[in-house]
Design an enzyme around this catalytic site. Structure first.
Site, PDB file in Angstrom:
ATOM      1  N   TYR A   1     -17.259  -1.794   8.817  1.00 37.36           N
ATOM      2  CA  TYR A   1     -16.853  -0.759   9.787  1.00 37.36           C
ATOM      3  C   TYR A   1     -15.565  -0.076   9.344  1.00 37.36           C
ATOM      4  O   TYR A   1     -15.494   1.152   9.223  1.00 37.36           O
ATOM      5  CB  TYR A   1     -16.678  -1.367  11.186  1.00 37.36           C
ATOM      6  CG  TYR A   1     -15.913  -0.458  12.134  1.00 37.36           C
ATOM      7  CD1 TYR A   1     -16.466   0.737  12.593  1.00 37.36           C
ATOM      8  CD2 TYR A   1     -14.620  -0.791  12.568  1.00 37.36           C
ATOM      9  CE1 TYR A   1     -15.760   1.581  13.447  1.00 37.36           C
ATOM     10  CE2 TYR A   1     -13.910   0.043  13.427  1.00 37.36           C
ATOM     11  CZ  TYR A   1     -14.484   1.226  13.860  1.00 37.36           C
ATOM     12  OH  TYR A   1     -13.787   2.066  14.696  1.00 37.36           O
TER      13      TYR A   1
ATOM     14  N   LYS B   1     -14.766   3.796   8.125  1.00 41.31           N
ATOM     15  CA  LYS B   1     -13.807   4.686   8.804  1.00 41.31           C
ATOM     16  C   LYS B   1     -12.721   5.133   7.816  1.00 41.31           C
ATOM     17  O   LYS B   1     -12.299   6.290   7.825  1.00 41.31           O
ATOM     18  CB  LYS B   1     -13.167   3.991  10.017  1.00 41.31           C
ATOM     19  CG  LYS B   1     -14.095   3.757  11.195  1.00 41.31           C
ATOM     20  CD  LYS B   1     -14.623   5.032  11.841  1.00 41.31           C
ATOM     21  CE  LYS B   1     -13.583   5.822  12.606  1.00 41.31           C
ATOM     22  NZ  LYS B   1     -14.186   6.971  13.333  1.00 41.31           N
TER      23      LYS B   1
ATOM     24  N   THR C   1      -9.250   4.818  13.513  1.00 41.75           N
ATOM     25  CA  THR C   1      -8.901   3.502  14.037  1.00 41.75           C
ATOM     26  C   THR C   1      -7.761   2.853  13.261  1.00 41.75           C
ATOM     27  O   THR C   1      -7.580   3.144  12.078  1.00 41.75           O
ATOM     28  CB  THR C   1     -10.141   2.582  13.971  1.00 41.75           C
ATOM     29  OG1 THR C   1      -9.759   1.254  14.275  1.00 41.75           O
ATOM     30  CG2 THR C   1     -10.779   2.577  12.586  1.00 41.75           C
ATOM     31  N   ASP C   2      -7.058   1.940  13.920  1.00 45.36           N
ATOM     32  CA  ASP C   2      -5.998   1.191  13.219  1.00 45.36           C
ATOM     33  C   ASP C   2      -6.576   0.199  12.206  1.00 45.36           C
ATOM     34  O   ASP C   2      -5.869  -0.304  11.340  1.00 45.36           O
ATOM     35  CB  ASP C   2      -5.092   0.455  14.221  1.00 45.36           C
ATOM     36  CG  ASP C   2      -5.811  -0.564  15.104  1.00 45.36           C
ATOM     37  OD1 ASP C   2      -7.058  -0.685  15.020  1.00 45.36           O
ATOM     38  OD2 ASP C   2      -5.126  -1.244  15.892  1.00 45.36           O
ATOM     39  N   GLU C   3      -7.909  -0.075  12.315  1.00 45.30           N
ATOM     40  CA  GLU C   3      -8.499  -1.091  11.429  1.00 45.30           C
ATOM     41  C   GLU C   3      -8.475  -0.673   9.966  1.00 45.30           C
ATOM     42  O   GLU C   3      -8.626  -1.513   9.084  1.00 45.30           O
ATOM     43  CB  GLU C   3      -9.931  -1.418  11.871  1.00 45.30           C
ATOM     44  CG  GLU C   3      -9.977  -1.946  13.282  1.00 45.30           C
ATOM     45  CD  GLU C   3     -11.233  -2.744  13.607  1.00 45.30           C
ATOM     46  OE1 GLU C   3     -12.014  -3.031  12.700  1.00 45.30           O
ATOM     47  OE2 GLU C   3     -11.399  -3.081  14.798  1.00 45.30           O
TER      48      GLU C   3
END
Ligand code: NAD
Ligand code: DAU
Length: 354
Positions: A159, A163, A134-136
């Site tokens: 989260y 990741k 993810t970009d997060e």
């Protein structure tokens, strides 16, 4: 039938995973697709009803944290590629229960890496562990700038921290043990089969039932939205043509503040449901902000477009319209996933915010 590849897709009963499984099963009859999914609240075999009888598809219920099961499964199905989608994926749930995210996203990923390493140790050529991320992991942007593949990791929610940790382990297995890996980090997806705990499907469901539309904080946070099938096309390209050991960012060049997005959703749904213009906007309700809410995500997908020729195919308004049409046509799916546990989750999350 002699298959060219035996691909394990983890989390294939979830939102992105089900689109990915469908795409690979239909596009590549010469590949056998094994879908391994624990069927958590987010996994739903109804998402795959249209392909579950395909001869090149097989479902296995199981947990990526189960090392014994994986040690049997990989040789039994002669797995030579893995696309790893399984994860706990919802930021709000990670704030309430971070350990569940460490278990699946960190321990689960390392367990799967270790199983792949053991299974492929005699010959790593023509093998691939492709990690969907993810970009997060890059943190939060101010008003300017984009995340590139060189942006330093700065995860800020349980989260995204889980990741980010899983991404580091994937790279560590590549550098330390020579495991052939690829990674991609994508922005916010939307489309059919999206579980209605996430902003777009939650608001579609609430507009249908004329319930309040909860906007966190002032609604000024920005997300970069990509139609899920465009993400899947990017994964296909990276799987086949991306360079081993590399990371590709995937994004829609499509930034929206949450409030503008929800207004657009209200506008389109009033039209489709033949309600007076402005009816659904009245449901907008500002609620307590998400703890540590990242302000803005925006992906620079230049590497993917220049190296592999990928571009998003849909304009957002068109993608949103297709998505709403799907939810209106699939009220039974929506009803199934919003009964039972969903009610408890919803009451608990949104009571705290009111
Ligand atoms: P999702 O929550 O819809 O689906 C996750 C799937 O994983 C479910 O089917 C669930 O049953 C399964 N699963 C969970 N724990 C498992 C376990 N221990 N063992 C086996 N299966 C398990 O998630 P999604 O939105 O489809 O996201 C898929 C992947 O893409 C995730 O890795 C996520 O981090 C990443 N991602 C998502 C987005 C997005 O916008 N949704 C964007 C970028 C990246
Ligand atoms: O950026 C990629 C990520 O996008 C993925 O890695 C995650 O798995 C996925 O869930 C998504 O994370 P977000 O937190 O951005 O998505 P969500 O739909 O939960 O929220 C989108 C924005 O809307 C965010 O700024 C929070 C806000 N929001 C969300 C909900 C559920 C609201 O204002 N109200 C809500 O009720």
């Amino acid at each position: 039938m002699q298959y060219q590849k035996h691909i394990l897709i983890t989390g294939g009963a979830g939102f992105i995973g089900s689109h990915l499984v469908r795409h690979f099963v239909r596009t590549y009859p010469q590949y056998r697709i094994i879908n391994l999914d624990k069927l958590t609240y987010a996994g739903n075999l109804e998402n795959l009803k249209d392909i579950d009888k395909a001869p090149n598809y097989h479902f296995i219920k199981g947990d990526i944290c189960d090392d014994l099961m994986l040690a049997g499964l990989l040789p039994e199905y002669a797995i030579n590629a893995i696309i790893h989608c399984a994860a706990e994926s919802h930021v709000d749930r990670s704030i309430s229960d971070p350990l569940a995210f460490v278990k699946t996203n960190v321990l689960g990923t390392v367990t799967l890496l270790q199983a792949a390493r053991n299974h492929w140790k005699a010959d790593m050529s023509d093998k691939l562990f492709y990690h969907i991320s993810t970009d997060e992991v890059y943190g939060s942007l101010g008003a300017e700038g984009f995340f590139t593949e060189q942006t330093a990791y700065d995860p800020r929610s349980p989260y995204s921290a889980s990741k980010a940790s899983s991404d580091h382990f994937v790279r560590a297995y590549h550098h330390t043990y020579g495991l052939p890996v690829k990674l991609s980090n994508c922005s916010n997806n939307y489309g059919p089969y999206h579980f209605p705990e996430k902003l777009i499907p939650l608001c579609i469901n609430n507009i249908i039932h004329q319930k309040p539309l909860p906007i966190y904080g002032k609604g000024e946070n920005v997300r970069d939205w990509l139609f899920v099938e465009d993400h899947v096309r990017a994964i296909d390209l990276i799987f086949h043509k991306g360079k081993t050991g590399e990371t590709y960012n995937i994004g829609g060049w499509n930034e929206w503040t949450n409030i503008d997005l929800v207004r657009e959703l209200c506008r389109q749904m009033d039209q489709k449901l033949q309600r007076e213009p402005g009816t659904s906007e009245k449901l907008i309700t500002y609620v307590t902000d998400r703890a540590g809410h990242d302000l803005r995500y925006a992906i620079d997908a230049t590497k993917l477009s220049e190296e592999l020729g990928w571009k998003p195919s849909l304009q957002f308004e068109e993608g949103l319209s297709k998505t709403i049409d799907w939810y209106l046509a699939n009220s039974e799916w929506l009803q199934h996933v919003t009964s039972g546990d969903y009610q408890h989750y919803y009451e608990h999350q949104y009571q705290q915010r009111s």
